[in-house]
Design a protein around this motif. Sequence first.
Motif, mmCIF file in Angstrom:
data_model
loop_
_atom_site.group_PDB
_atom_site.id
_atom_site.type_symbol
_atom_site.label_atom_id
_atom_site.label_comp_id
_atom_site.label_asym_id
_atom_site.label_seq_id
_atom_site.Cartn_x
_atom_site.Cartn_y
_atom_site.Cartn_z
ATOM 1 N N ASP A 152 61.678 58.344 50.625
ATOM 2 C CA ASP A 152 61.232 56.989 50.964
ATOM 3 C C ASP A 152 60.497 57.003 52.302
ATOM 4 O OD1 ASP A 152 62.612 56.230 48.685
ATOM 5 O OD2 ASP A 152 64.071 54.974 49.734
ATOM 6 N N LYS A 153 61.080 57.697 53.274
ATOM 7 C CA LYS A 153 60.508 57.752 54.618
ATOM 8 C C LYS A 153 59.113 58.384 54.595
ATOM 9 C CE LYS A 153 61.383 59.528 59.256
ATOM 10 N NZ LYS A 153 62.321 60.284 60.106
ATOM 11 N N SER A 154 58.955 59.490 53.871
ATOM 12 C CA SER A 154 57.646 60.147 53.800
ATOM 13 C C SER A 154 56.603 59.247 53.150
ATOM 14 C CB SER A 154 57.736 61.462 53.020
ATOM 15 O OG SER A 154 58.500 62.402 53.726
ATOM 16 N N LEU A 155 56.987 58.584 52.058
ATOM 17 C CA LEU A 155 56.056 57.675 51.381
ATOM 18 C C LEU A 155 55.652 56.530 52.310
ATOM 19 C CD1 LEU A 155 57.762 57.522 47.878
ATOM 20 C CD2 LEU A 155 55.569 58.606 48.416
ATOM 21 N N PHE A 156 56.627 55.985 53.023
ATOM 22 C CA PHE A 156 56.357 54.890 53.949
ATOM 23 C C PHE A 156 55.401 55.350 55.058
ATOM 24 C CE2 PHE A 156 57.023 52.333 57.678
ATOM 25 C CZ PHE A 156 57.089 51.041 57.187
ATOM 26 N N ILE A 157 55.682 56.490 55.654
ATOM 27 C CA ILE A 157 54.849 56.997 56.757
ATOM 28 C C ILE A 157 53.431 57.279 56.275
ATOM 29 C CG2 ILE A 157 54.519 58.978 58.299
ATOM 30 C CD1 ILE A 157 57.608 58.964 58.651
ATOM 31 N N MET A 158 53.282 57.899 55.097
ATOM 32 C CA MET A 158 51.942 58.178 54.572
ATOM 33 C C MET A 158 51.171 56.890 54.322
ATOM 34 S SD MET A 158 52.167 61.400 51.963
ATOM 35 C CE MET A 158 53.773 61.114 51.241
ATOM 36 N N THR A 159 51.869 55.866 53.824
ATOM 37 C CA THR A 159 51.198 54.601 53.528
ATOM 38 C C THR A 159 50.847 53.856 54.810
ATOM 39 O OG1 THR A 159 52.444 54.470 51.452
ATOM 40 C CG2 THR A 159 51.366 52.456 52.216
ATOM 41 N N LYS A 160 51.765 53.797 55.731
ATOM 42 C CA LYS A 160 51.523 53.047 56.957
ATOM 43 C C LYS A 160 50.505 53.738 57.875
ATOM 44 C CE LYS A 160 53.601 50.663 60.825
ATOM 45 N NZ LYS A 160 54.753 49.888 61.259
ATOM 46 N N PHE A 161 50.685 55.047 58.076
ATOM 47 C CA PHE A 161 49.865 55.758 59.060
ATOM 48 C C PHE A 161 48.810 56.672 58.446
ATOM 49 C CE2 PHE A 161 54.061 55.063 61.085
ATOM 50 C CZ PHE A 161 53.662 54.166 62.061
ATOM 51 N N GLY A 162 48.764 56.793 57.122
ATOM 52 C CA GLY A 162 47.824 57.688 56.455
ATOM 53 C C GLY A 162 48.467 59.039 56.206
ATOM 54 N N VAL A 163 47.944 59.773 55.237
ATOM 55 C CA VAL A 163 48.541 61.056 54.874
ATOM 56 C C VAL A 163 48.523 62.045 56.027
ATOM 57 C CG1 VAL A 163 48.145 60.847 52.399
ATOM 58 C CG2 VAL A 163 46.401 61.878 53.829
ATOM 59 N N VAL B 59 57.020 48.377 51.971
ATOM 60 C CA VAL B 59 58.258 48.624 51.229
ATOM 61 C C VAL B 59 58.168 47.999 49.840
ATOM 62 C CG1 VAL B 59 60.726 48.057 51.123
ATOM 63 C CG2 VAL B 59 59.737 48.953 53.242
ATOM 64 N N ALA B 60 57.601 46.815 49.733
ATOM 65 C CA ALA B 60 57.461 46.154 48.425
ATOM 66 C C ALA B 60 56.551 46.970 47.502
ATOM 67 C CB ALA B 60 56.910 44.740 48.607
ATOM 68 N N VAL B 61 55.402 47.407 48.003
ATOM 69 C CA VAL B 61 54.472 48.202 47.185
ATOM 70 C C VAL B 61 55.152 49.478 46.706
ATOM 71 C CG1 VAL B 61 52.354 49.574 47.247
ATOM 72 C CG2 VAL B 61 52.363 47.282 48.230
#
Length: 159
Positions: A97-108, A134-136
Amino acid sequence: MKAEKKNSILKYTAALGAVSASLYLLSYYEAQTLPDMTLHPQNPDLVQRGQVLYSQYCAGCHGDNLEGQPGWQEKKALERRRAPPLDATGKAWRHSDKSLFIMTKFGVHALEGMGTLNSDMPAFEDTLKDEEIVAVLSYVESTWPKGDTDERENTSGPE
């Protein structure tokens, strides 16, 4: 001479102590301000909200049905990587979850290092609120078969 050496050691020790205290306070502050990055794919209201946001911000690249762009696995020199699928056929389910969130928020590039992945994935830090990210991602995860999330890596970079 000995007094000067003691004075230098005291100054060095004081400076080191000040730096250590600053780093501790900074890490404490960051820990207090980190958003909740836990996804909730079982929450129907959150998933529905995430689906709407996904359609608006993500479907243009990742597809209306999370299918990704054709040829997403091809790695050609000097070419931008295509958007991978976010459904169970891709590899997004392997990320925490954390990795997905970080990639989405800050870019890959926030996870994999600047310049090593030739991707057009934008950072949504200035576009979506943390709760919207988080919703997406909760919507995306809600589409995965139940067993897939059990095999996730603790942390991982983008594929």
